[in-house]
Design a protein around this motif. Structure first.
Motif, PDB file in Angstrom:
ATOM      1  N   PRO B  43      -9.460 -39.514 -26.525  1.00 48.39           N
ATOM      2  CA  PRO B  43     -10.509 -38.923 -26.635  1.00 48.39           C
ATOM      3  C   PRO B  43     -11.189 -38.662 -25.130  1.00 48.39           C
ATOM      4  O   PRO B  43     -11.836 -37.821 -24.793  1.00 48.39           O
ATOM      5  N   ARG B  58     -22.586 -48.197 -17.187  1.00 48.77           N
ATOM      6  CA  ARG B  58     -23.218 -48.989 -18.377  1.00 48.77           C
ATOM      7  C   ARG B  58     -23.851 -50.369 -17.953  1.00 48.77           C
ATOM      8  O   ARG B  58     -24.968 -50.844 -18.292  1.00 48.77           O
ATOM      9  N   PHE B  84     -19.799 -34.710 -21.162  1.00 44.48           N
ATOM     10  CA  PHE B  84     -21.309 -34.983 -21.397  1.00 44.48           C
ATOM     11  C   PHE B  84     -21.189 -35.791 -22.880  1.00 44.48           C
ATOM     12  O   PHE B  84     -21.656 -36.719 -22.985  1.00 44.48           O
ATOM     13  N   THR B  85     -20.319 -35.277 -23.770  1.00 45.95           N
ATOM     14  CA  THR B  85     -20.458 -36.069 -25.012  1.00 45.95           C
ATOM     15  C   THR B  85     -19.976 -37.310 -24.985  1.00 45.95           C
ATOM     16  O   THR B  85     -20.422 -38.458 -25.611  1.00 45.95           O
ATOM     17  N   ARG B  86     -18.807 -37.393 -24.465  1.00 47.89           N
ATOM     18  CA  ARG B  86     -17.974 -38.791 -24.118  1.00 47.89           C
ATOM     19  C   ARG B  86     -18.960 -40.012 -23.016  1.00 47.89           C
ATOM     20  O   ARG B  86     -18.932 -40.819 -23.593  1.00 47.89           O
ATOM     21  N   THR B  88     -22.098 -39.612 -23.273  1.00 43.51           N
ATOM     22  CA  THR B  88     -23.423 -39.959 -23.812  1.00 43.51           C
ATOM     23  C   THR B  88     -22.795 -41.122 -25.207  1.00 43.51           C
ATOM     24  O   THR B  88     -23.500 -42.087 -25.342  1.00 43.51           O
ATOM     25  N   TYR B  89     -21.592 -41.217 -25.588  1.00 37.07           N
ATOM     26  CA  TYR B  89     -21.022 -42.093 -26.374  1.00 37.07           C
ATOM     27  C   TYR B  89     -20.938 -43.702 -25.584  1.00 37.07           C
ATOM     28  O   TYR B  89     -21.473 -44.603 -26.112  1.00 37.07           O
ATOM     29  N   VAL B  90     -20.400 -43.614 -24.606  1.00 39.52           N
ATOM     30  CA  VAL B  90     -20.180 -44.849 -23.678  1.00 39.52           C
ATOM     31  C   VAL B  90     -21.587 -45.489 -23.340  1.00 39.52           C
ATOM     32  O   VAL B  90     -21.684 -46.507 -23.433  1.00 39.52           O
ATOM     33  N   ALA B  92     -24.347 -45.020 -24.944  1.00 39.54           N
ATOM     34  CA  ALA B  92     -25.405 -45.146 -26.026  1.00 39.54           C
ATOM     35  C   ALA B  92     -26.371 -46.173 -25.689  1.00 39.54           C
ATOM     36  O   ALA B  92     -26.251 -47.244 -25.221  1.00 39.54           O
ATOM     37  N   GLY B  93     -27.679 -45.658 -25.908  1.00 39.00           N
ATOM     38  CA  GLY B  93     -28.853 -46.803 -25.714  1.00 39.00           C
ATOM     39  C   GLY B  93     -29.404 -46.154 -24.592  1.00 39.00           C
ATOM     40  O   GLY B  93     -30.820 -46.456 -24.462  1.00 39.00           O
ATOM     41  N   ARG B  94     -28.873 -45.538 -23.548  1.00 36.23           N
ATOM     42  CA  ARG B  94     -29.560 -44.891 -22.615  1.00 36.23           C
ATOM     43  C   ARG B  94     -29.997 -43.495 -22.836  1.00 36.23           C
ATOM     44  O   ARG B  94     -29.137 -42.949 -23.950  1.00 36.23           O
ATOM     45  N   THR B  95     -30.595 -42.715 -22.158  1.00 33.68           N
ATOM     46  CA  THR B  95     -30.887 -41.436 -22.618  1.00 33.68           C
ATOM     47  C   THR B  95     -30.062 -40.593 -21.314  1.00 33.68           C
ATOM     48  O   THR B  95     -30.300 -40.697 -20.158  1.00 33.68           O
ATOM     49  N   THR B  96     -28.938 -39.986 -21.973  1.00 30.24           N
ATOM     50  CA  THR B  96     -28.158 -39.001 -20.833  1.00 30.24           C
ATOM     51  C   THR B  96     -28.893 -37.689 -20.812  1.00 30.24           C
ATOM     52  O   THR B  96     -29.490 -37.091 -21.913  1.00 30.24           O
ATOM     53  N   ILE B  97     -28.906 -37.233 -19.826  1.00 27.25           N
ATOM     54  CA  ILE B  97     -29.839 -35.895 -19.580  1.00 27.25           C
ATOM     55  C   ILE B  97     -28.618 -34.904 -18.955  1.00 27.25           C
ATOM     56  O   ILE B  97     -27.805 -35.296 -18.212  1.00 27.25           O
ATOM     57  N   PRO B  98     -28.597 -33.818 -19.912  1.00 28.22           N
ATOM     58  CA  PRO B  98     -27.405 -32.941 -19.331  1.00 28.22           C
ATOM     59  C   PRO B  98     -28.122 -32.078 -18.235  1.00 28.22           C
ATOM     60  O   PRO B  98     -29.085 -31.864 -18.102  1.00 28.22           O
TER      61      PRO B  98
END
Lengths: 415, 142
Positions: B43, B58, B84-86, B88-90, B92-98
């Motif tokens: 991935p 993280r 960005f999608t990958r 965001t997965y790693v 997760a729990g934080r808020t990722t901002i594009p």
């Protein structure tokens, strides 16, 4: 693995209450599938503590013990089934060989599972944040919850171990099919051979996403509804659980109700109401948080008008992205060639469901907001798997009785 | 009619052989380990070092932190969505901002507390928290 075994144990009383005629292995398999649906509904409601979830499931399952349960009889098995079992063990090793690696797991199913796990429940702020709308926020929660339940029991996020669920769900579906075919063919060996032929069509290569689980629930549902009688309730419940797995399940419920109404009458179709009851909680919860299906969002009529004008393009794209196993489809064609009347007379129900489901898929393309090229390219290969399984099943159940026909004995008395 | 049983037998054979999937049986052999190693990196294969960098991010951030994902890509479908999608997965729990919209418009990262900058320098007005060979984690100056 422990999570799956808990589901097996919790589900057994449920399956005994739902389908009393089921023999032992079918009851265990059906119980696992029903318990997975129960787990999903419980996790929509109770706080995410493994103890709470298990106790809630056990209590609900225990309610079914008020029905007079009898221990099921054992079905006849064939040694041929060991080959299917070996394939399933290989499939379990395949599924757990690495953290789920599908792009759609990382960007969608697994992402939501992980976000929910970190949040300790459904994170509606994530599901309503337009930054993350590429993650298909409205998709049903069963698969993410499977990873969450496994991770809760493991005490930390795990995107590898819970994938063993895929071998369990495929195995459960195949056990149900083999059991029903044993009754139909009156031979455990022929049933086991037919199940071996079907097994790779249920065990899709997609680990971590919804299609395999959807196929297993949907196929289990359809073969039970096809059998009718005592099995209809179990079939209806599995149909509802299929809708908790993928949005295609909602279309399948409608297709099945219409097909049953046409072939068996409206009263029989009305008995499928448990499918809607099981599927409803997620839709209601989703709607209460204004998480909408993207296919239904915006100006649907305008998109339909625009895409309908491109019907030749849709056909071209479908043709371009059609993949499959030619020898398998040759077998289907040969089955039609030799048993066309059986296809129409005996298997109208499944064929009608397949046709209506296909119509629903094409309708989705006609109103897609994602662009035809993108939508067809990334969905059609998986949709073929949704369709090929019931079609191949019909090919087998119509061809096998004919294949087993022996030359009729001569009418002339031998001297 | 005479031929029907034979055609039916041929149909069954075609379905059995045509649908057979030998790959799952090969998973019973040492080939599984090789496949697993390949699948683990699959991935993230187009973004060298992204997974390891984001795992480092993280470790150094906590649940609920707002982290802008900064990459050299300026088009959503031209690489930014992939990263960005990958990420965001790693994370997760934080808020990722594009910082790139799905219509390719640049987005401000005003609310970000951290900038996870993969293969790119952090924006002005930030201080470096941690770096590895593939990226820099920076924090907005308080």
């Amino acid at each position: 693995m422990i999570a799956c075994l808990i589901l097996v144990i919790v589900g057994f009383p449920l399956s005994r209450a739902v389908d009393r005629s089921a023999p032992l292995l079918r009851a265990i398999a059906l119980g696992f599938l029903l318990a997975t649906g129960l787990m999903t509904i419980v996790m929509l409601i109770v706080p995410w503590n493994p103890g709470f979830i298990i106790i809630a499931m056990a209590l609900l399952s225990a309610l079914s013990c008020f029905a007079k349960l009898q221990f099921p009889h054992r079905e006849r098995l064939s040694p041929i089934a060991l080959i299917t079992l070996l394939m399933l063990i290989g499939y379990a090793r395949y599924a757990t060989s690495a953290p789920a690696w599908e792009v759609d797991f990382v960007a969608d199913w697994g992402l939501k599972a992980r976000v929910f796990f970190e949040h300790g429940g459904i994170d509606w702020s994530f599901l309503t944040n337009h930054w993350y709308r590429w993650s298909r926020q409205e998709y049903p929660p069963l698969v993410p919850f499977v990873y969450d339940f496994g991770s809760l029991l493991a005490g930390g996020w795990d995107d590898r171990g819970p994938s063993v669920f895929y071998a369990f769900v495929v195995g459960a579906s195949l056990i149900i099919v083999q059991s029903l075919l044993t009754d139909e063919f009156e031979s455990p060996h022929v049933a086991a051979l037919a199940t071996l032929a079907i097994a790779p069509l249920v065990a899709t290569p997609w680990i971590g996403i919804g299609d395999t689980a959807f196929l297993a629930f949907a196929f289990g549902a359809l073969v039970l509804i096809r059998r009718g009688g005592d099995s209809s309730l179990a079939g209806a419940l599995l149909l509802g659980i299929a809708a908790l797995t993928k949005n295609e399940g909602y279309a399948l419920i409608i297709a099945t109700v219409i097909a049953v109404a046409i072939t068996r009458g409206w009263r029989t179709a009305a008995r499928l109401w448990p499918a809607i009851a099981v599927a409803l909680p997620w839709i209601a919860l989703r709607a209460s948080h204004h998480v909408m299906n993207e296919l239904a969002a915006g100006d649907v009529a305008a998109r339909f008008a625009q895409n309908a004008r491109q019907w030749t393009e849709i056909i071209r794209l479908i043709g371009a992205h059609t993949t499959g196993k030619p020898l398998l489809w040759l077998g289907v064609v040969l089955s039609i060639a030799c048993a066309a009347r059986r296809w129409i007379e005996r298997e109208r129900l499944l064929l009608l469901i397949v046709a209506l489901q296909m119509l629903a898929y094409v309708a989705a393309y006609l109103i897609t907001p994602f662009g035809l090229e993108w939508h067809i390219r990334w969905s059609w290969d998986r949709i073929i798997w949704h369709i090929q399984l019931p079609v191949v099943f019909v090919a087998i159940v119509t061809a096998v009785p004919l294949a087993l026909t022996r030359r009729p004995a001569s009418a002339e008395p031998t001297p | 009619m005479r031929w029907s049983p034979w055609i039916a037998r041929l149909a069954c054979a075609c379905i059995l052989i045509g649908g057979f999937e030998p790959f799952y049986f090969r998973m019973l052999t040492p080939e599984r380990a090789r496949f697993g190693a390949w699948a683990t990196q699959l991935p993230y294969s187009k973004t060298l070092g992204l997974r390891a960098f984001m795992l480092g991010v993280r470790e150094r951030t906590k649940s609920g932190d707002k982290i802008a994902i900064v990459t050299p890509y300026t088009k959503w479908n031209g690489g930014y969505a992939y990263a960005f999608t990958r990420s965001t997965y790693v994370l997760a729990g934080r808020t990722t901002i594009p910082i790139v919209g799905d219509d390719d418009t640049p987005l401000s990262a005003d609310g970000a507390e951290y900038f996870a900058c993969w293969h790119i320098e952090p924006p002005p007005g930030t201080v470096v928290v941690w770096r590895d060979n593939h990226g820099i984690l920076a924090r907005t100056q308080r």
